[in-house]
Write an enzyme that holds these catalytic residues in place. Structure first.
Site, PDB file in Angstrom:
ATOM      1  N   ASP A 173     -12.520 -12.374   0.312  1.00 55.17           N
ATOM      2  CA  ASP A 173     -11.264 -12.238   1.053  1.00 55.17           C
ATOM      3  C   ASP A 173     -10.759 -13.636   1.393  1.00 55.17           C
ATOM      4  OD1 ASP A 173      -9.196 -11.382   2.887  1.00 55.17           O
ATOM      5  OD2 ASP A 173     -10.256  -9.503   3.128  1.00 55.17           O
ATOM      6  N   GLU A 225       0.815  -1.219   0.000  1.00 57.44           N
ATOM      7  CA  GLU A 225       0.000   0.000   0.000  1.00 57.44           C
ATOM      8  C   GLU A 225       0.847   1.267   0.000  1.00 57.44           C
ATOM      9  OE1 GLU A 225      -2.503  -3.222   2.020  1.00 57.44           O
ATOM     10  OE2 GLU A 225      -0.377  -2.646   1.930  1.00 57.44           O
TER      11      GLU A 225
END
Length: 310
Positions: free
Chosen positions: A217, A130
């Site tokens: 997920d 990220e």
């Protein structure tokens, strides 16, 4: 029709709970809080959760035990796979050695979910870190198999956005893998060396081309071949049959549902990890808790420890 299952909340509240692994021998659930690099053990008999930090790591993306070494585990930390030592009770764990790492061409990536197959082989996915951009926009991740014979990571598939759930159907020799960014489940064949072949998109959460408002997920499989998929931003876990039908929506009182694992003495209890980190608006308790779901009428499969040479 009223739901027959029961959901129980198990604190503490993690920032980003992930990677649940049920250890049959110890009757314990191991899991991590990914972005603050903490590891946890829920002792089923005691009903108590123990937690530990590890000096020198930035992430703890998954945790799996080593065969025949009850105090050793493999975890993912950014671009490294590490062997750590933890007695399951102390507040500190220690790094034993580095098992493998991503090469310099993957320096902007990080490891995410990892799991061991029925033959003791470790598979782990990667994704864009990220700090280097949005992993929903850049498919720089890969799916890897760790080869204990060579000590190397063997790439199985590439161009992944956010590598997540892993599950094996030993009866059909199929492997299932969630890419959260693409929001689909891929299916693979498995050859004798553990390499994954004949990839195809098996289930698309955007079935009609529309964003469902959540993404798949973490994932596990039951003894009948049904996949149980955590739905991040969806307040639920989906049960999907081998013929791709949604059989059940298991409602969870937290929006950001991250992963699932069967456990308990009879492997018939579903443990669900969640996140409290503010990914999609303010999150309130019990966000970040682990949830135990009973009464599902399903039974899971024993999870596997990694086999490593000395």
């Amino acid at each position: 029709m009223a739901e027959s299952y029961r959901v129980e909340t198990i604190p503490p509240y993690t920032v980003l709970g992930e990677g649940p692994h049920w250890d049959i021998g110890r009757q314990s659930l191991y899991y991590v809080s990914l972005c603050d690099a903490l590891i946890y053990r829920l002792d089923y008999r005691e009903g108590k959760v123990y937690g530990a930090s590890i000096d020198g790591i930035s992430f703890a993306t998954f945790i799996v035990p080593l065969t025949d070494k009850p105090d050793c585990f493999v975890i993912g930390d950014t671009i490294r796979l590490l062997v750590i030592r933890w007695d399951g009770k102390s507040t500190k764990a220690t790094i034993v050695r580095e098992l493998a790492s991503l090469g310099p061409e993957h320096v902007n990536n990080r490891f995410n979910d990892g799991k061991v197959d029925p033959w003791g082989r470790l598979y782990v996915g990667s994704m864009l870190n990220e700090s280097a951009g949005s992993p929903f926009e850049k498919a720089t991740g890969s799916l890897w198999r760790y080869c204990d014979r060579t000590g190397a990571l063997v790439e199985q598939d590439r161009h992944m956005y956010i590598s997540n759930g892993l599950a094996w159907n030993r009866q059909t020799n199929k492997f299932y893998f969630v890419d959260s960014g693409a929001n689909h489940i891929k299916e693979y064949d498995i050859d004798l060396d553990g390499n994954l072949t004949n990839a195809n998109i098996w289930f698309d959460f955007k079935g009609d081309g529309k964003d469902p408002g959540y993404f798949g997920d973490g994932m596990t499989i039951d003894s009948e071949g049904n996949l149980f998929v955590a739905c991040f931003n969806g307040y639920k876990v989906l049960k999907i049959s081998p013929d791709k039908k949604i059989l059940q929506e298991i409602k969870i009182p937290a929006k950001q549902v991250t992963s699932v694992a069967f456990g308990g003495p009879k492997l018939d209890e579903l443990f669900v990890t969640t996140a409290s980190k503010n990914f999609s608006g303010p999150q309130q308790d019990p966000a970040g808790a682990v949830f135990k779901v009973t009464g599902l009428g399903a039974k899971g499969l024993a999870m596997n420890a990694i086999i490593l040479k000395e």
